[in-house]
Design a protein around this motif. Structure first.
Motif, PDB file in Angstrom:
ATOM      1  N   GLN A 221       0.866  -1.205   0.012  1.00 29.13           N
ATOM      2  CA  GLN A 221       0.015   0.144   0.082  1.00 29.13           C
ATOM      3  C   GLN A 221       0.893   1.188   0.132  1.00 29.13           C
ATOM      4  OE1 GLN A 221      -3.095  -0.192  -0.502  1.00 29.13           O
ATOM      5  NE2 GLN A 221      -3.482   1.882  -0.240  1.00 29.13           N
ATOM      6  N   GLU A 222       2.069   1.159   0.695  1.00 25.54           N
ATOM      7  CA  GLU A 222       2.858   2.574   0.809  1.00 25.54           C
ATOM      8  C   GLU A 222       3.376   2.527  -0.385  1.00 25.54           C
ATOM      9  OE1 GLU A 222       6.649   3.889   3.170  1.00 25.54           O
ATOM     10  OE2 GLU A 222       6.030   1.920   3.810  1.00 25.54           O
ATOM     11  N   GLN A 223       3.707   1.445  -1.182  1.00 22.15           N
ATOM     12  CA  GLN A 223       4.395   1.605  -2.509  1.00 22.15           C
ATOM     13  C   GLN A 223       3.394   2.316  -3.488  1.00 22.15           C
ATOM     14  OE1 GLN A 223       6.115  -2.009  -3.938  1.00 22.15           O
ATOM     15  NE2 GLN A 223       6.751  -1.323  -5.966  1.00 22.15           N
ATOM     16  N   LYS A 224       2.184   1.764  -3.485  1.00 21.08           N
ATOM     17  CA  LYS A 224       1.216   2.220  -4.208  1.00 21.08           C
ATOM     18  C   LYS A 224       1.072   3.867  -3.976  1.00 21.08           C
ATOM     19  CE  LYS A 224      -3.470   1.247  -5.876  1.00 21.08           C
ATOM     20  NZ  LYS A 224      -3.823   2.637  -5.978  1.00 21.08           N
ATOM     21  N   CYS A 225       0.848   4.012  -2.817  1.00 20.61           N
ATOM     22  CA  CYS A 225       0.691   5.514  -2.520  1.00 20.61           C
ATOM     23  C   CYS A 225       1.821   6.317  -2.832  1.00 20.61           C
ATOM     24  CB  CYS A 225       0.573   5.685  -0.974  1.00 20.61           C
ATOM     25  SG  CYS A 225      -1.107   4.832  -0.278  1.00 20.61           S
ATOM     26  N   GLN A 226       2.887   5.898  -2.827  1.00 20.47           N
ATOM     27  CA  GLN A 226       4.205   6.564  -3.359  1.00 20.47           C
ATOM     28  C   GLN A 226       4.000   6.779  -4.919  1.00 20.47           C
ATOM     29  OE1 GLN A 226       6.419   8.012  -1.299  1.00 20.47           O
ATOM     30  NE2 GLN A 226       7.020   8.941  -3.105  1.00 20.47           N
ATOM     31  N   GLU A 227       3.731   5.604  -5.561  1.00 19.10           N
ATOM     32  CA  GLU A 227       3.582   5.702  -6.996  1.00 19.10           C
ATOM     33  C   GLU A 227       2.561   6.622  -7.270  1.00 19.10           C
ATOM     34  OE1 GLU A 227       2.722   1.911  -8.241  1.00 19.10           O
ATOM     35  OE2 GLU A 227       4.858   1.138  -7.819  1.00 19.10           O
ATOM     36  N   ASP A 228       1.259   6.727  -6.605  1.00 17.28           N
ATOM     37  CA  ASP A 228       0.424   7.642  -6.963  1.00 17.28           C
ATOM     38  C   ASP A 228       0.713   9.093  -6.731  1.00 17.28           C
ATOM     39  OD1 ASP A 228      -1.446   5.455  -7.483  1.00 17.28           O
ATOM     40  OD2 ASP A 228      -2.319   5.376  -5.617  1.00 17.28           O
ATOM     41  N   ILE A 229       1.493   9.354  -5.566  1.00 16.60           N
ATOM     42  CA  ILE A 229       1.945  10.495  -5.273  1.00 16.60           C
ATOM     43  C   ILE A 229       2.841  11.042  -6.556  1.00 16.60           C
ATOM     44  CG2 ILE A 229       3.674  11.999  -3.775  1.00 16.60           C
ATOM     45  CD1 ILE A 229       2.390  10.280  -1.327  1.00 16.60           C
ATOM     46  N   ASN A 230       3.830  10.065  -6.845  1.00 14.02           N
ATOM     47  CA  ASN A 230       4.879  10.509  -8.014  1.00 14.02           C
ATOM     48  C   ASN A 230       4.130  10.873  -9.188  1.00 14.02           C
ATOM     49  OD1 ASN A 230       6.880   9.967  -6.283  1.00 14.02           O
ATOM     50  ND2 ASN A 230       7.121   8.050  -6.918  1.00 14.02           N
ATOM     51  N   ILE A 231       2.938  10.060  -9.466  1.00 12.25           N
ATOM     52  CA  ILE A 231       2.173  10.349 -10.725  1.00 12.25           C
ATOM     53  C   ILE A 231       1.433  11.526 -10.523  1.00 12.25           C
ATOM     54  CG2 ILE A 231       0.064   9.626 -12.040  1.00 12.25           C
ATOM     55  CD1 ILE A 231       0.984   6.838 -11.391  1.00 12.25           C
ATOM     56  N   GLU A 232       0.864  11.917  -9.195  1.00 14.10           N
ATOM     57  CA  GLU A 232       0.111  13.274  -9.013  1.00 14.10           C
ATOM     58  C   GLU A 232       1.200  14.330  -9.391  1.00 14.10           C
ATOM     59  OE1 GLU A 232      -3.181  15.566  -8.919  1.00 14.10           O
ATOM     60  OE2 GLU A 232      -3.053  13.545  -9.237  1.00 14.10           O
ATOM     61  N   ARG A 233       2.292  14.121  -8.501  1.00 12.49           N
ATOM     62  CA  ARG A 233       3.345  15.367  -8.621  1.00 12.49           C
ATOM     63  C   ARG A 233       3.845  15.648 -10.061  1.00 12.49           C
ATOM     64  NH1 ARG A 233       7.078  12.793  -5.768  1.00 12.49           N
ATOM     65  NH2 ARG A 233       6.767  13.868  -3.741  1.00 12.49           N
ATOM     66  N   THR A 234       4.020  14.354 -10.868  1.00 11.98           N
ATOM     67  CA  THR A 234       4.536  14.617 -12.124  1.00 11.98           C
ATOM     68  C   THR A 234       3.448  15.597 -12.931  1.00 11.98           C
ATOM     69  OG1 THR A 234       5.868  12.749 -12.175  1.00 11.98           O
ATOM     70  CG2 THR A 234       5.132  13.749 -14.424  1.00 11.98           C
ATOM     71  N   LYS A 235       2.120  15.086 -12.776  1.00  8.67           N
ATOM     72  CA  LYS A 235       1.045  15.814 -13.146  1.00  8.67           C
ATOM     73  C   LYS A 235       0.957  17.035 -12.874  1.00  8.67           C
ATOM     74  CE  LYS A 235      -3.916  15.543 -14.046  1.00  8.67           C
ATOM     75  NZ  LYS A 235      -5.056  14.891 -13.723  1.00  8.67           N
ATOM     76  N   LEU A 236       1.168  17.647 -11.698  1.00  4.32           N
ATOM     77  CA  LEU A 236       0.955  18.907 -11.372  1.00  4.32           C
ATOM     78  C   LEU A 236       2.334  19.733 -11.808  1.00  4.32           C
ATOM     79  CD1 LEU A 236      -0.191  18.219  -7.563  1.00  4.32           C
ATOM     80  CD2 LEU A 236      -1.413  19.091  -9.392  1.00  4.32           C
ATOM     81  N   GLU A 237       3.410  19.022 -11.931  1.00  5.73           N
ATOM     82  CA  GLU A 237       4.568  19.764 -12.243  1.00  5.73           C
ATOM     83  C   GLU A 237       4.363  20.056 -13.824  1.00  5.73           C
ATOM     84  OE1 GLU A 237       7.755  17.238 -11.357  1.00  5.73           O
ATOM     85  OE2 GLU A 237       8.109  17.987  -9.567  1.00  5.73           O
TER      86      GLU A 237
END
Length: 451
Positions: A221-237
């Protein structure tokens, strides 16, 4: 078979009865064993090697007694040259001896305190234990009390410790092999049973398994959350960068538009300044022509009125006769011809005069090599006005001043100059109206950019 019984303990110092092995009991049970159950019987089984003779010591201990100090103890050892085949039999005999011979003799019923002088009652207690054990041995055919020899493969004593609950004691049928191999057995109701230990180990296993599964799920779950965070961060950037680029393009487009508009305004301003200069020159030329007609050429504005009056008077005198009319007509004709000649001569002279009055004036800036260069703020520049007298370009008159201080310095006092400066912070329009001593006049204009 040989059996010995020892009663020992600590009450006003260590004691043992008989005392032939007192130091062993003191060092083994008084100083070596720590953190054992207190105020309850503890059964101890271990191998004892004395010279070439091997023995098995079956000992009952009670720790934590109040006597001469807060932690006295009492113990009874049955030392046998042969081992009891069933461990539960000798355990029951020793427990019977405690309740029958020790309680209310050397210790109270709660196993909390010694009663009287323990060393004084040790001999009596020992004799009772010997009689109890010998009775069971003598009646072994009835009690099923079996003795077995101690194996000769003894490797050493008391190198390991095994804690046993009394309810599990009959499961250790080969306990003698464990003792001979160097294991010390401790039996007490304070120790957990095998079932409890097994259940506890099973529970620990389940806990560890559940913990492992939970940790695995948590890691996933932590890995998935981190992946979601990275995806969202990339999208926001990316959105931020796209928005930034869009705004940058819009600002650049507006800047280019403003720059173009500014250039157009500067061009129109330059054209307007040029037009103003040309209009001023035309105005000056018109004024010069009017002055020429009125003053320099001596043309009287009342001349035409006087000529008209003369012609009218002559007409009144001569119109009555044919000869007079002929003379009058001839006079009028000659007058008209002279008038047109006069007007043509005047216009020709005016044209020639204007050509001589409008030389090609230019403004030179000594510190600049070309007109495209820009003036720098807070720096003085020298301007020069040149009038081209002929096609060779010779300078016949010069007038100078310092900009921006406008300190006049004339090289030709026969020339009058009226100068004005107009424009903005980025450029200046220099306009000069020049009049010479020879009544030559004109306007010269130059636009210069400022840094």
């Amino acid at each position: 078979m040989s059996i010995e019984v020892f009663v020992f303990g600590a009450n006003n110092g260590a004691f043992s009865f008989p005392d032939k092995d007192a130091s062993y009991f003191e060092t083994t049970f008084y100083t070596d064993i720590k953190e054992l159950p207190k105020n309850t019987p503890l059964f101890d089984v271990r191998l004892r090697q004395i010279g070439d003779q091997r023995w098995v010591d079956y000992t009952v201990l009670i720790y934590g007694l109040k006597g001469s100090r807060a932690n006295d103890y009492i113990g009874v050892t049955c030392r046998s040259s042969q081992a009891f085949k069933r461990l539960g039999q000798i355990y029951d005999i020793m427990q019977n001896g405690i309740s029958s011979f020790l309680v209310n003799a050397l210790v109270n019923e709660d196993f909390e305190a010694l009663m009287g002088e323990a060393r004084k009652g040790a001999e009596e207690v020992r004799n009772k234990f010997i009689k109890l054990i010998e009775t069971h041995v003598d009646l072994k055919s009835l009690t099923g009390f079996d003795l077995i020899s101690i194996p000769s493969r003894a490797k050493g004593a008391n190198s390991r410790l095994m804690q046993i609950n009394p309810s599990d004691i009959n499961q250790y049928k080969n306990y003698l092999d464990m003792v001979v191999d160097g294991c010390m057995l401790l039996i007490s109701g304070e120790f957990p049973t095998k079932k409890f230990t097994a259940d506890l180990n099973h529970l620990y296993t389940q806990i560890n398994q559940t913990k492992s599964e939970f940790q695995s799920k948590l890691d996933t779950q932590e890995q998935k959350c981190q992946e979601d965070i990275n995806i969202e961060r990339t999208k926001l950037e990316q959105d931020y960068q796209d928005n930034l680029n869009k705004q940058k393009q819009e600002y650049e487009a507006k800047l280019n538009k403003l720059t173009k508009l500014n250039d157009e305004l500067r061009e129109k301003n330059s054209q307007l300044a040029k037009s103003c200069g040309e209009a001023q020159g035309k105005k000056s030329r018109c004024t010069s022509a009017d002055d020429f007609i009125d003053k320099e050429q001596g043309v009287d504005k009342g001349l035409f009125r006087r000529i008209t009056q003369r012609i009218s008077a002559l007409y009144r005198k001569c119109h009555s006769s044919a000869f007079g009319r002929i003379i009058l007509l001839s006079f009028i004709t000659v007058t008209i011809i002279l008038f047109f000649v006069l007007i043509s001569s005047t216009l020709l002279r005016l044209t020639l005069r204007e050509e001589s009055q409008l030389p090609n004036y230019v403004i030179d800036i000594f510190e600049l090599s070309s007109k495209d260069q820009r003036l720098k703020p807070n720096k003085e520049y020298t301007f020069s006005i040149r009038s081209i007298a002929n096609n060779k370009g010779d300078s016949i008159m010069t007038y100078e001043w310092i900009f921006p201080n406008e300190a006049n310095k004339s090289r030709n006092t026969g020339m009058s100059v009226k100068k004005t400066f107009t424009g903005s912070k980025k450029e200046v329009v220099i306009k000069c109206e020049v009049t010479t001593s020879g009544d030559q006049s004109g306007t010269v204009t130059r636009k210069v950019s400022i840094e």
